[in-house]
Design a protein around this motif. Structure first.
Motif, PDB file in Angstrom:
ATOM      1  N   LYS A   1     -20.133  55.113  -1.329  1.00 41.06           N
ATOM      2  CA  LYS A   1     -21.379  54.646  -0.703  1.00 41.06           C
ATOM      3  C   LYS A   1     -21.245  53.172  -0.306  1.00 41.06           C
ATOM      4  N   ILE A   2     -20.616  52.392  -1.192  1.00 45.31           N
ATOM      5  CA  ILE A   2     -20.419  50.961  -0.874  1.00 45.31           C
ATOM      6  C   ILE A   2     -19.602  50.828   0.407  1.00 45.31           C
ATOM      7  N   ASP A   3     -18.531  51.630   0.520  1.00 43.26           N
ATOM      8  CA  ASP A   3     -17.699  51.554   1.728  1.00 43.26           C
ATOM      9  C   ASP A   3     -18.526  51.806   2.973  1.00 43.26           C
ATOM     10  N   THR A   4     -19.412  52.784   2.884  1.00 40.36           N
ATOM     11  CA  THR A   4     -20.243  53.100   4.047  1.00 40.36           C
ATOM     12  C   THR A   4     -21.099  51.882   4.421  1.00 40.36           C
ATOM     13  N   LEU A   5     -21.679  51.240   3.413  1.00 36.85           N
ATOM     14  CA  LEU A   5     -22.505  50.049   3.681  1.00 36.85           C
ATOM     15  C   LEU A   5     -21.658  48.930   4.287  1.00 36.85           C
ATOM     16  N   LEU A   6     -20.455  48.734   3.765  1.00 37.38           N
ATOM     17  CA  LEU A   6     -19.592  47.652   4.270  1.00 37.38           C
ATOM     18  C   LEU A   6     -19.107  47.955   5.688  1.00 37.38           C
TER      19      LEU A   6
ATOM     20  N   ARG B   1     -26.275  42.775  -3.751  1.00 39.21           N
ATOM     21  CA  ARG B   1     -25.041  43.101  -3.019  1.00 39.21           C
ATOM     22  C   ARG B   1     -23.844  42.453  -3.718  1.00 39.21           C
ATOM     23  N   LEU B   2     -23.997  41.180  -4.071  1.00 38.50           N
ATOM     24  CA  LEU B   2     -22.912  40.452  -4.725  1.00 38.50           C
ATOM     25  C   LEU B   2     -22.501  41.146  -6.031  1.00 38.50           C
ATOM     26  N   ARG B   3     -23.477  41.474  -6.842  1.00 40.20           N
ATOM     27  CA  ARG B   3     -23.161  42.088  -8.142  1.00 40.20           C
ATOM     28  C   ARG B   3     -22.509  43.460  -7.964  1.00 40.20           C
ATOM     29  N   THR B   4     -22.999  44.216  -6.987  1.00 41.36           N
ATOM     30  CA  THR B   4     -22.418  45.539  -6.716  1.00 41.36           C
ATOM     31  C   THR B   4     -20.945  45.405  -6.308  1.00 41.36           C
ATOM     32  N   LEU B   5     -20.667  44.417  -5.467  1.00 40.85           N
ATOM     33  CA  LEU B   5     -19.287  44.253  -4.987  1.00 40.85           C
ATOM     34  C   LEU B   5     -18.369  43.704  -6.075  1.00 40.85           C
ATOM     35  N   LEU B   6     -18.892  42.841  -6.932  1.00 36.80           N
ATOM     36  CA  LEU B   6     -18.073  42.348  -8.051  1.00 36.80           C
ATOM     37  C   LEU B   6     -17.747  43.495  -9.014  1.00 36.80           C
ATOM     38  N   ARG B   7     -18.717  44.375  -9.228  1.00 39.09           N
ATOM     39  CA  ARG B   7     -18.452  45.555 -10.069  1.00 39.09           C
ATOM     40  C   ARG B   7     -17.426  46.473  -9.410  1.00 39.09           C
ATOM     41  N   PHE B   8     -17.510  46.574  -8.106  1.00 34.71           N
ATOM     42  CA  PHE B   8     -16.555  47.385  -7.334  1.00 34.71           C
ATOM     43  C   PHE B   8     -15.130  46.874  -7.611  1.00 34.71           C
ATOM     44  N   ALA B   9     -14.926  45.547  -7.501  1.00 34.70           N
ATOM     45  CA  ALA B   9     -13.602  44.961  -7.753  1.00 34.70           C
ATOM     46  C   ALA B   9     -13.192  45.191  -9.214  1.00 34.70           C
TER      47      ALA B   9
ATOM     48  N   GLU C   1     -29.731  50.890  -5.466  1.00 39.85           N
ATOM     49  CA  GLU C   1     -29.546  52.233  -6.027  1.00 39.85           C
ATOM     50  C   GLU C   1     -28.103  52.402  -6.534  1.00 39.85           C
ATOM     51  N   ILE C   2     -27.141  51.903  -5.764  1.00 40.08           N
ATOM     52  CA  ILE C   2     -25.730  52.010  -6.171  1.00 40.08           C
ATOM     53  C   ILE C   2     -25.488  51.226  -7.458  1.00 40.08           C
ATOM     54  N   LEU C   3     -26.072  50.036  -7.533  1.00 37.82           N
ATOM     55  CA  LEU C   3     -25.887  49.201  -8.726  1.00 37.82           C
ATOM     56  C   LEU C   3     -26.467  49.895  -9.962  1.00 37.82           C
ATOM     57  N   GLN C   4     -27.652  50.474  -9.814  1.00 34.46           N
ATOM     58  CA  GLN C   4     -28.262  51.181 -10.950  1.00 34.46           C
ATOM     59  C   GLN C   4     -27.367  52.327 -11.415  1.00 34.46           C
ATOM     60  N   ASN C   5     -26.875  53.120 -10.468  1.00 32.61           N
ATOM     61  CA  ASN C   5     -25.987  54.244 -10.818  1.00 32.61           C
ATOM     62  C   ASN C   5     -24.724  53.749 -11.497  1.00 32.61           C
ATOM     63  N   SER C   6     -24.189  52.650 -10.979  1.00 32.28           N
ATOM     64  CA  SER C   6     -22.948  52.108 -11.522  1.00 32.28           C
ATOM     65  C   SER C   6     -23.157  51.609 -12.954  1.00 32.28           C
ATOM     66  N   LEU C   7     -24.294  50.979 -13.207  1.00 33.72           N
ATOM     67  CA  LEU C   7     -24.573  50.490 -14.570  1.00 33.72           C
ATOM     68  C   LEU C   7     -24.775  51.662 -15.530  1.00 33.72           C
TER      69      LEU C   7
ATOM     70  N   MET D   1     -26.427  51.756  12.278  1.00 37.12           N
ATOM     71  CA  MET D   1     -25.293  52.293  13.043  1.00 37.12           C
ATOM     72  C   MET D   1     -24.784  53.607  12.444  1.00 37.12           C
ATOM     73  N   LEU D   2     -24.427  53.563  11.141  1.00 44.72           N
ATOM     74  CA  LEU D   2     -24.010  54.809  10.482  1.00 44.72           C
ATOM     75  C   LEU D   2     -25.233  55.489   9.878  1.00 44.72           C
ATOM     76  N   SER D   3     -25.245  56.828   9.902  1.00 43.41           N
ATOM     77  CA  SER D   3     -26.390  57.493   9.295  1.00 43.41           C
ATOM     78  C   SER D   3     -26.136  57.703   7.796  1.00 43.41           C
ATOM     79  N   HIS D   4     -26.976  57.078   6.991  1.00 46.47           N
ATOM     80  CA  HIS D   4     -26.866  57.221   5.534  1.00 46.47           C
ATOM     81  C   HIS D   4     -28.158  56.693   4.930  1.00 46.47           C
ATOM     82  N   ASP D   5     -28.360  56.990   3.619  1.00 47.04           N
ATOM     83  CA  ASP D   5     -29.541  56.410   2.981  1.00 47.04           C
ATOM     84  C   ASP D   5     -29.130  55.653   1.719  1.00 47.04           C
ATOM     85  N   TYR D   6     -27.955  55.037   1.739  1.00 50.15           N
ATOM     86  CA  TYR D   6     -27.468  54.294   0.581  1.00 50.15           C
ATOM     87  C   TYR D   6     -28.047  52.875   0.589  1.00 50.15           C
TER      88      TYR D   6
END
Ligand code: FE2
Ligand code: FE2
Length: 304
Positions: free
Chosen positions: A195-200, A96-104, A10-16, A1-6
């Motif tokens: 990027k996470i927001d875009t995915l959500l 996805r779960l780990r990325t979102l827990l890190r987000f919080a 990849e987000i989790l790796q960057n975050s770590l 639906m949204l145009s992105h390549d996230y």
């Protein structure tokens, strides 16, 4: 639906890779009160005629402290929001779960970072500066809106946080070093959060109608109106703090002049820089047909 390549991996790796702690940023450090905290785009003090340079410096620092507080304030609801998103698929995609827990966890770290920095300021600045109260109530109000509305607000905040650092603070070596670091470390996390927001948002819009999407933009702008009221309250508190710190009473005329400048700067910082952010506008234009024009009209009215 949204145009992105996230993607979550990849987000989790960057975050770590970019992980940091509030201790790393703050330990053994203090603000340099001979320097400005905020660039003029975010404080607006340069245009004020009734204050001398020393007084403008004080006002800039008062607003810098409020900048930290307002972030902790407006981001309060993001922690329960990220946890709710994580819960939705708790036994599903582990990345996805780990990325979102890190987000919080990141957002609760930001709260702590900004709480500690305003406490440090309270100790060093000399006078007690008023900060708007009621952040839990505002968090509840945001979470009472539709899910899409609250994620659009988060997305807007994540994008403007990045813009503040990259375009207005990064190269400004004349500003206080600790304050610049607060903005820089915040940016490092928000670069992944956006990027996470875009995915959500992409997940949410698959389940809702076009009309619901259009309505979410109206709700968002309603929240923007409430934020505008809070910013005006903060600008009034700043005037009181300024009087205390410069040791003189300001005339009604001076107060009006100062508030005109600070309120416009706050509006740009916390509303307009998001409403006009190209990445945010792109998201809204991919989801709605009437949304972009509404964002533009509000941004214009707030810039007047
Ligand atoms: Fe944050
Ligand atoms: Fe964030």
């Amino acid at each position: 639906m949204l145009s992105h390549d996230y993607t979550y991996p990849e987000i989790l790796q960057n975050s770590l890779k970019a992980a940091w702690t509030e201790r790393q940023v703050l330990e053994g450090r203090d603000f340099d009160y001979s320097k400005r905290f905020l660039p003029n785009r975010l404080s607006g003090v340069d245009g004020i005629r009734c204050l001398n340079d020393g007084e403008k410096l004080k006002l800039n620092q008062i607003m810098g402290n409020a900048y930290c507080h307002i972030f902790a304030y407006v981001e309060e609801y993001i922690i329960p929001q990220a946890l709710e998103a994580a819960q939705r698929d708790i036994y599903g995609d582990e990345t996805r779960l780990r990325t979102l827990l890190r987000f919080a966890e990141d957002e609760s770290k930001h709260q702590e970072l900004f709480r500690r920095s305003t406490a440090l300021f309270a100790k060093g600045f000399g006078v007690r500066c008023g900060l708007i109260p009621g952040q839990e109530d505002v968090a509840k109000a945001v979470l009472s809106k539709s899910r899409l509305c609250s994620y659009l607000l988060t997305s807007m905040i994540e994008w403007f946080t990045q813009l503040h650092y990259l375009e207005h603070v990064k190269d400004r070596t004349e500003l206080d070093g600790l304050f610049r670091d607060l903005v820089r470390y915040h940016w490092m996390d928000e670069a992944q959060h956006a990027k996470i927001d875009t995915l959500l948002i992409d997940e949410i819009v698959r389940e809702i109608s076009q009309e619901e999407r259009e309505a979410a933009v109206d709700e968002l702008l309603e929240l923007g109106g409430a934020v505008d009221g809070l910013l005006s309250q903060q600008a009034d508190l700043d005037l009181e703090s300024l009087e205390k710190s410069i040791g003189r009473k300001l005339s009604e005329r001076d107060r009006t002049e100062i508030k005109g400048h600070t309120q416009r700067a706050y509006r740009w910082t916390f509303l307009v820089s998001g409403l006009e952010h190209p990445n945010f506008v792109r998201i809204v234009s991919e989801l709605t047909t009437r949304g972009p024009a509404k964002l533009q009209a509000v941004a214009r009215a707030l810039s007047a």
